[in-house]
Structure formats: structure tokens, C-alpha cells
Motif scaffolding. Structure first.
Motif, PDB file in Angstrom:
ATOM      1  N   PHE A 157      -5.878 -28.801 -23.633  1.00 13.37           N
ATOM      2  CA  PHE A 157      -6.755 -29.970 -23.198  1.00 13.37           C
ATOM      3  C   PHE A 157      -6.642 -31.235 -23.909  1.00 13.37           C
ATOM      4  O   PHE A 157      -7.326 -32.357 -23.707  1.00 13.37           O
ATOM      5  N   LEU A 202     -13.407 -33.056 -20.232  1.00 11.44           N
ATOM      6  CA  LEU A 202     -12.570 -31.569 -20.739  1.00 11.44           C
ATOM      7  C   LEU A 202     -13.329 -30.272 -19.335  1.00 11.44           C
ATOM      8  O   LEU A 202     -12.210 -29.616 -19.067  1.00 11.44           O
ATOM      9  N   ALA A 260     -11.708 -26.726 -18.917  1.00 14.32           N
ATOM     10  CA  ALA A 260     -11.927 -26.250 -20.282  1.00 14.32           C
ATOM     11  C   ALA A 260     -13.344 -25.686 -20.318  1.00 14.32           C
ATOM     12  O   ALA A 260     -14.287 -26.249 -19.671  1.00 14.32           O
TER      13      ALA A 260
END
Length: 309
Positions: free
Chosen positions: A247, A282, A287
Motif C-alpha cells: 500500500f 489506505l 488495507a
């Protein structure tokens, strides 16, 4: 000229272009400049051997200052002492006590030698939490109790200025809190200026209004806490997630992001809005951010200022 004198007297301690060493070519302090404002709690931070204690000894006149680089209450050290000792309390190194006498009697001897009012003894013992141990022989005092008595000794003259070198050494966490609260009380209620060094950055951070950071004899920062925060307004925020390497690339186009470990990305942020936006990016990329750790703080700034040393 009158206005200029008022400006100068705003600082209880002034140090200008101070260079000091015991051997030629081996300086301990290098062009040190500091201003300790009247009414401040001024933290002096540095590693062992950085020059903190040497600076404080020069302030107290324990080392010779041939260039008159240090002024206290607007006077050079050579002019203010010994009379100035009545206005200053200090704890530099560990004071010598008589082990066969009580804490009260040790303070009484100091009052006799210095011509101070003995009625102050019970007050300062109460302030440092030693009233119940006042009549106890010093040989039965713990290290923390002896440190408290040393602080009581610094307070016995009802000083305008306290110079304290590592004053909470040997104290348990409860004792540290009590001494911190005592110093804040002396500062806020009685206007005592406090110049204090310590390795305990968290304790210093909770009490100081101003500070200086010294490394290898050189001042790396000096000023108010607000000025230090402004210097480091760009802080590093840590984002924790699994598979962090996947990420990092999604942030590098807009932010300075650094992969610290398989589960941590460090990102330079300027505001809480930045933190929220990065977390959203994110999360949208899949994520599973399970922890966000805000950067900044005195410990991180101290390490940043001294890392080259």
C-alpha cells in the motif's frame, strides 16, 4: 537605555557565546547561547557528557568564567556571588549530609551557617513530603528520601531561582509526580524561575515552558515549547496494517511515505486532516489499518535534533 535595561532583565539567566574546557583544544562547551526567561520552567536536555552539568556549574559560579559569558539577574557571575546565593537555590551533584543527624538537624545546620530563618525548615520538609521523617536519622533515609531532602535544601532560602541538575534521580514514579507538582506550584504560585536538567523527557515535557537541547557541547535548539512545535509542524505519523508494502505506492504521489517494516508505514503529515485523508486512502485500497500512532512529541524531536551526534 532605561528601556534596554528592562528588556535585559526579562531573562533571569543569560549565556552569550560561552566556550569552556579544562584543556586547550578540547572544548566541552562550544559557543553556547541561552536565555532563561524570568518566571519560566526551563528544561535543559542532553545525553550524558553533552555539557548540561558543566553549564549549570558555570551558572552557579563553581567553575571560572573568564570571559563573563554568563549573567544571572543581569549581573556577571563574578559580581553576583556570594551575595546572590541568597536568591538562588541549587541542586548540583549530590549534597553532603551528616548521616548521624536527622533531616531536620541537617537543614538547621545550613540555616545557622547561612543566617537563614529556621522557621522555614518545617515548611520545606512539608513541601517535599518529609514531615514524618523530620526527626529520623539520615542513615535510615532511602535514596529517594535523601533526594527530597536535597530539594528541601535548595528551597530553604526561599529562592527566586532554582537550578536543579537531575532532581528526580532515585525517586519512584509517585515521588516524581510529587516533585513535578511541587515545582509547578513554586513556579505558578510564587513566581520562582526554574532551570532544570533531566534525562526523563516525559517528566520534562509535562512541566516546562521553555527548553534547550544540547549535544556534544553545542546548543541544537533553545526557545519555547511552542517554537519547538512550530519547527516540527511536519510530523511523522505511523500507520500499522498487514502487508504494508502493498500500500506504500498509493501514498507516494501525494505524501512522503516510508515503509518501516512489513506492518508499518511512516508518513509525513501536517495536520489531523492529513491523517484522516491518508487513512481513508489506505482503507479504500483495501488495507486493514489496525493502529495509527501520531508522531511528534518531545522524545521524537529530541532524537531528531541530536541524531547527527
Amino acid at each position: 537605555l532605561f528601556i534596554l535595561k528592562l528588556i535585559i532583565m526579562e531573562n533571569t539567566i543569560e549565556i552569550r557565546n560561552l566556550n569552556f574546557g579544562f584543556q586547550p583544544g578540547k572544548p566541552i562547551l562550544k559557543n553556547v547561547n541561552m536565555n532563561i526567561p524570568k518566571g519560566s520552567i526551563y528544561g535543559f536536555l542532553g545525553a550524558n557528557g553533552a555539557g548540561k552539568s558543566t553549564t549549570m556549574r558555570l551558572v552557579m559560579g563553581l567553575f571560572n568564567d573568564p570571559e563573563n559569558s554568563v549573567k544571572v539577574f543581569g549581573e556577571t557571575v563574578s559580581n553576583i556571588y556570594p551575595e546572590g546565593l541568597h536568591r538562588i537555590g541549587s541542586l548540583i551533584d549530590y549534597p553532603a549530609f551528616y548521616d548521624h543527624l536527622s533531616g531536620y538537624d541537617n537543614l538547621k545546620i545550613v540555616c545557622t551557617i547561612r543566617g537563614l530563618d529556621e522557621s522555614k525548615i518545617e515548611e520545606v520538609l512539608s513541601l517535599v513530603g518529609l514531615s514524618k521523617a523530620a526527626k529520623m536519622k539520615m542513615r535510615r533515609y532511602s535514596l529517594g528520601m535523601k533526594q527530597r531532602l536535597a530539594i528541601a535544601l535548595a528551597l530553604i532560602s526561599n529562592p527566586e531561582l532554582l537550578v536543579l541538575d537531575e532532581p528526580v534521580n532515585g525517586l519512584d514514579p509517585g515521588g516524581m509526580v510529587e516533585i513535578r507538582e511541587l515545582l509547578i506550584q513554586l513556579n505558578q504560585q510564587h513566581g520562582v524561575t526554574i532551570f532544570i536538567s533531566s534525562h526523563l523527557l516525559q517528566e520534562i515535557d509535562k512541566m516546562v515552558t521553555h527548553l534547550a537541547v544540547i549535544a556534544d557541547g553545542e546548543i541544537k535548539f533553545q526557545g519555547s515549547k511552542e517554537e519547538l512545535k512550530e519547527l516540527y509542524k511536519f510530523q511523522k505519523t505511523k500507520f500499522f496494517m498487514n502487508n504494508a508494502a502493498e500500500f506504500t505506492e498509493f501514498l507516494n504521489s501525494d505524501y512522503e511515505a516510508d515503509l518501516k517494516s512489513p506492518t508499518e508505514i511512516s508518513v509525513v503529515t501536517q495536520s489531523t486532516e492529513d491523517v484522516a485523508k491518508i487513512n481513508r486512502i489506505l482503507t479504500e485500497k483495501g488495507a486493514g489499518v489496525y493502529q495509527i500512532s501520531a508522531g511528534g512529541g518531545l522524545e521524537e524531536w529530541f532524537m531528531e535534533l541530536t541524531k547527527q551526534n
